[in-house]
Design a protein around this motif. Structure first.
Motif, short mmCIF file in Angstrom:
data_model
loop_
_atom_site.label_atom_id
_atom_site.label_comp_id
_atom_site.label_asym_id
_atom_site.label_seq_id
_atom_site.Cartn_x
_atom_site.Cartn_y
_atom_site.Cartn_z
N VAL A 115 -1.86 -55.29 83.62
CA VAL A 115 -0.66 -55.37 84.45
C VAL A 115 -0.97 -56.19 85.69
CG1 VAL A 115 1.04 -54.03 85.73
CG2 VAL A 115 0.07 -53.12 83.62
N ASN A 116 -0.08 -57.12 86.03
CA ASN A 116 -0.28 -57.94 87.22
C ASN A 116 -0.48 -57.06 88.44
OD1 ASN A 116 0.04 -60.28 85.76
ND2 ASN A 116 2.22 -60.47 86.20
N GLY A 117 -1.50 -57.35 89.23
CA GLY A 117 -1.79 -56.60 90.43
C GLY A 117 -2.53 -55.31 90.20
N GLY A 118 -2.80 -54.95 88.95
CA GLY A 118 -3.58 -53.76 88.66
C GLY A 118 -2.88 -52.47 89.00
N THR A 119 -1.53 -52.46 88.99
CA THR A 119 -0.81 -51.23 89.31
C THR A 119 -1.08 -50.19 88.24
OG1 THR A 119 1.15 -51.98 88.11
CG2 THR A 119 1.04 -52.48 90.46
N SER A 120 -0.92 -48.93 88.61
CA SER A 120 -1.21 -47.87 87.65
C SER A 120 -0.12 -47.81 86.58
CB SER A 120 -1.31 -46.53 88.36
OG SER A 120 -0.06 -46.18 88.90
N LEU A 121 -0.50 -47.36 85.42
CA LEU A 121 0.46 -47.25 84.34
C LEU A 121 0.03 -46.16 83.38
CD1 LEU A 121 -0.04 -50.02 81.68
CD2 LEU A 121 -1.65 -49.72 83.52
N ASP A 122 1.00 -45.62 82.68
CA ASP A 122 0.73 -44.70 81.59
C ASP A 122 0.53 -45.54 80.33
OD1 ASP A 122 1.03 -42.37 83.11
OD2 ASP A 122 3.21 -42.46 82.89
N VAL A 123 -0.42 -45.14 79.51
CA VAL A 123 -0.74 -45.92 78.32
C VAL A 123 -0.43 -45.10 77.07
CG1 VAL A 123 -2.57 -47.06 77.04
CG2 VAL A 123 -2.53 -47.21 79.52
N ILE A 124 0.22 -45.75 76.13
CA ILE A 124 0.48 -45.18 74.81
C ILE A 124 -0.18 -46.10 73.81
CG2 ILE A 124 2.25 -44.60 73.11
CD1 ILE A 124 4.20 -44.24 75.45
N ALA A 125 -0.97 -45.54 72.90
CA ALA A 125 -1.58 -46.34 71.84
C ALA A 125 -1.24 -45.66 70.52
CB ALA A 125 -3.09 -46.42 72.03
N LYS A 126 -0.53 -46.40 69.65
CA LYS A 126 -0.09 -45.82 68.38
C LYS A 126 -0.26 -46.83 67.25
CE LYS A 126 3.28 -42.61 70.08
NZ LYS A 126 4.11 -41.61 69.52
N GLN A 127 -0.35 -46.28 66.05
CA GLN A 127 -0.31 -47.11 64.86
C GLN A 127 0.69 -46.49 63.90
OE1 GLN A 127 -3.60 -47.25 61.87
NE2 GLN A 127 -3.61 -49.41 62.47
N VAL A 128 1.57 -47.31 63.37
CA VAL A 128 2.57 -46.86 62.42
C VAL A 128 2.40 -47.69 61.15
CG1 VAL A 128 5.05 -46.63 61.96
CG2 VAL A 128 4.17 -46.23 64.26
N ALA A 129 2.42 -47.03 60.01
CA ALA A 129 2.29 -47.72 58.72
C ALA A 129 3.37 -47.20 57.78
CB ALA A 129 0.91 -47.49 58.13
N LYS A 130 3.85 -48.09 56.91
CA LYS A 130 4.88 -47.70 55.95
C LYS A 130 4.62 -48.45 54.65
CE LYS A 130 9.83 -47.36 55.22
NZ LYS A 130 11.15 -47.52 55.81
N ILE A 131 4.80 -47.76 53.53
CA ILE A 131 4.74 -48.37 52.21
C ILE A 131 5.96 -47.89 51.43
CG2 ILE A 131 3.26 -46.57 51.27
CD1 ILE A 131 1.99 -48.81 49.50
N GLU A 132 6.53 -48.81 50.67
CA GLU A 132 7.73 -48.51 49.91
C GLU A 132 7.59 -49.15 48.53
OE1 GLU A 132 12.32 -49.85 50.50
OE2 GLU A 132 11.23 -49.20 52.28
N VAL A 133 7.85 -48.36 47.48
CA VAL A 133 7.76 -48.85 46.10
C VAL A 133 9.10 -48.57 45.44
CG1 VAL A 133 6.61 -48.60 43.87
CG2 VAL A 133 5.28 -48.42 45.98
N ASP A 134 9.69 -49.60 44.85
CA ASP A 134 10.92 -49.43 44.08
C ASP A 134 10.96 -50.44 42.96
OD1 ASP A 134 11.76 -51.87 45.18
OD2 ASP A 134 12.99 -50.93 46.71
N LYS A 135 12.10 -50.56 42.29
CA LYS A 135 12.20 -51.44 41.13
C LYS A 135 11.95 -52.90 41.47
CE LYS A 135 17.25 -51.92 41.46
NZ LYS A 135 17.22 -53.21 42.06
N ASP A 136 12.10 -53.28 42.73
CA ASP A 136 11.90 -54.67 43.15
C ASP A 136 10.46 -54.98 43.52
OD1 ASP A 136 14.64 -55.26 42.82
OD2 ASP A 136 15.08 -54.40 44.79
N GLY A 137 9.62 -53.97 43.64
CA GLY A 137 8.22 -54.21 43.96
C GLY A 137 7.71 -53.29 45.05
N THR A 138 6.65 -53.74 45.70
CA THR A 138 5.98 -52.95 46.73
C THR A 138 6.03 -53.71 48.04
OG1 THR A 138 4.50 -52.02 45.07
CG2 THR A 138 3.81 -51.85 47.38
N ARG A 139 6.38 -53.01 49.10
CA ARG A 139 6.37 -53.57 50.44
C ARG A 139 5.56 -52.64 51.33
NH1 ARG A 139 10.81 -54.01 48.00
NH2 ARG A 139 11.77 -52.10 48.70
N ALA A 140 4.71 -53.22 52.13
CA ALA A 140 3.90 -52.41 53.03
C ALA A 140 3.77 -53.15 54.36
CB ALA A 140 2.53 -52.15 52.44
#
Length: 132
Positions: free
Chosen positions: A64-89
């Protein structure tokens, strides 16, 4: 298909997976898989803390510019979907610094957005939200 999935999972490692792949043979089969999807979300802060992060070696306030304090959130989201058209992830990992916001803006109508790299100016993602 294993009859006991728990035993199969417990025995699965790099060697056993390679053995399975090497034993596969080409054959004409009808392969039927149900439609399904799965999504998971992982809080990365609980994994980063034992490593000494964010305190060291990566002090998140430097983002952050100027080094101001901040709350930090670190997340990872994953999704996989399988249907008649194929696989998407897809998966995304985000480290978000939240600082105080001086005022509120209520976006209650359709809008467009762009995610742009600050350094190069390259547009990475664009899109629109029709029904917010």
């Amino acid at each position: 298909m294993p009859t006991d999935i728990a035993t199969f999972e417990a025995s699965l490692n790099n060697t056993s997976l390679n053995d399975i792949i090497e034993s596969l043979q080409i054959a004409d089969v009808r392969f039927v898989v149900p439609n399904w999807q799965q999504e998971s979300e992982l809080d990365l802060m609980s994994l980063l803390a034992p490593l000494g992060l964010p305190q060291s070696p990566w002090f998140f306030e430097r983002l952050v510019n100027g080094g101001t304090s901040l709350d930090v959130i670190a997340k990872q989201v994953a999704k996989i979907e399988v249907d008649k058209d194929g696989t998407r992830a897809a998966a995304v990992t985000a480290i978000i610094g939240i600082t105080s916001v001086p005022e509120s803006i209520n976006i209650d109508r359709p809008f467009v957005y762009a995610l742009r790299d600050r350094t190069s100016g390259a547009i990475l993602f664009t899109g629109r939200v029709v029904a917010p």
